[in-house]
Design an enzyme around this catalytic site. Structure first.
Site, PDB file in Angstrom:
ATOM      1  CG  HIS A  77      -1.951  -0.807   1.287  1.00 12.70           C
ATOM      2  ND1 HIS A  77      -1.945  -2.150   1.371  1.00 12.70           N
ATOM      3  CD2 HIS A  77      -3.300  -0.782   1.244  1.00 12.70           C
ATOM      4  CE1 HIS A  77      -2.859  -2.956   1.656  1.00 12.70           C
ATOM      5  NE2 HIS A  77      -3.913  -2.262   1.218  1.00 12.70           N
TER       6      HIS A  77
ATOM      7  CG  HIS B  67       0.872  -3.531   6.761  1.00 11.35           C
ATOM      8  ND1 HIS B  67       1.921  -4.458   6.444  1.00 11.35           N
ATOM      9  CD2 HIS B  67       0.340  -3.457   5.862  1.00 11.35           C
ATOM     10  CE1 HIS B  67       1.524  -4.711   5.275  1.00 11.35           C
ATOM     11  NE2 HIS B  67       0.558  -4.187   4.664  1.00 11.35           N
TER      12      HIS B  67
ATOM     13  CG  ASP C 156       5.270  -5.131   8.335  1.00  8.38           C
ATOM     14  OD1 ASP C 156       6.268  -5.579   8.179  1.00  8.38           O
ATOM     15  OD2 ASP C 156       4.243  -5.369   8.772  1.00  8.38           O
TER      16      ASP C 156
END
Length: 282
Positions: free
Chosen positions: A200, A240, A244
């Site tokens: 993302h 997450h 990350d």
């Protein structure tokens, strides 16, 4: 009589063996010559002493030291941070295997996590907005290729997701405790996904960097703002770990740079091929 001949023959053989060959001179042996390894050691010692005498730190002054902090505050800050975190690392108690991982981002978003736990509708709504944002960045990255004919962002995304798949499979992190999934979150359907690193965030960075190259400043600022909100939501839903998301930012920058180098080399190769195939005038 035979004994005398035998004795004489032995003396002659001994004399022949001890006789120096005519093509070798005693002086040519140079018994006083320094062995090669001694010469190498001496040369290394002399070179090291010479280098030490010309070392840069011997020329530093007090003004240089204060000027370093004044003119280069960022490296100095990193140096102080290095010393600080060395102390933290050597005194920190490790998390036992039976405990969940410690994540400072989870600590910072405890209140938001409680709100989302108590309000599943809000969680689903925010997940849907985040999926829309992922669609926006995907459309932009593909659009730079199919509409504008600029493949760099698309190549960067391909590099990034391939590397993410390799790393995500190589070290599979456990799903964080308190994870709040949603059927409308990306990947849609609340299916499994790789935690390390965040695609993302990396995709958003790739799109934003391309916008800056094209001087689309307002659009880039919008994407950066939405990306920041995305980070907060992913931490709040425990979708997450903090690492990350942080590596996702670095991955977006790295693969954008690598894609640029790839495009530059590909263009140089094409130019070379075209030049080689041109008909000569002579």
């Amino acid at each position: 009589m035979n004994g005398d001949k035998l004795h004489q023959r032995s003396v002659q053989q001994t004399t022949t063996i001890l006789k120096t060959p005519s093509n070798i001179s005693i002086n040519s042996l140079n018994l006083n010559k320094t062995p090669n390894y001694v010469q190498k050691t001496t040369e290394f010692r002399n070179h090291f002493c010479w280098s030490l005498a010309d070392a840069s730190f011997l020329k530093w002054t007090t003004a240089d030291a204060f000027g370093l902090f004044k003119n280069h505050p960022i490296p100095c800050f990193f140096a102080v941070s290095l010393l600080f975190f060395m102390g933290v690392e050597y005194t920190l108690l490790m998390i036992p295997p039976s405990s969940p991982p410690f994540d400072i981002g989870f600590v910072a978003t405890v209140y938001l996590h409680r709100v989302l736990v108590a309000s599943p509708t809000i969680n689903t709504f925010l997940a849907g907005l985040n999926t829309v944002f992922v669609g926006m960045q995907t459309a932009y990255i593909i659009g730079t290729l199919v509409i504008e004919g600029r493949p760099r962002a698309t190549v960067a995304a391909l590099f990034m997701f391939t590397c993410r798949g390799i790393l995500g499979y190589s070290t599979q992190l456990p799903l964080p405790e308190g994870f709040l999934g949603s059927g409308v979150d990306f990947p849609v359907g609340n299916v499994s996904f790789f935690l390390f690193y965040s695609g993302h965030v990396a995709g958003s960075v790739i799109a934003s960097l391309d916008m800056r190259r094209m001087h689309r400043w307002e659009l880039a600022f919008l994407y950066d703002t939405l990306n920041l909100l995305q980070v907060v939501r992913l931490l709040s839903t425990r979708g997450h770990y903090t690492i990350d998301l942080a590596i996702g930012v670095g991955a977006g920058m790295l693969f954008d740079y690598l894609a640029g180098e790839y495009m530059k080399n590909a263009k140089a190769a094409d130019d070379t091929t075209l030049y080689a195939n041109r008909p000569r005038l002579s």
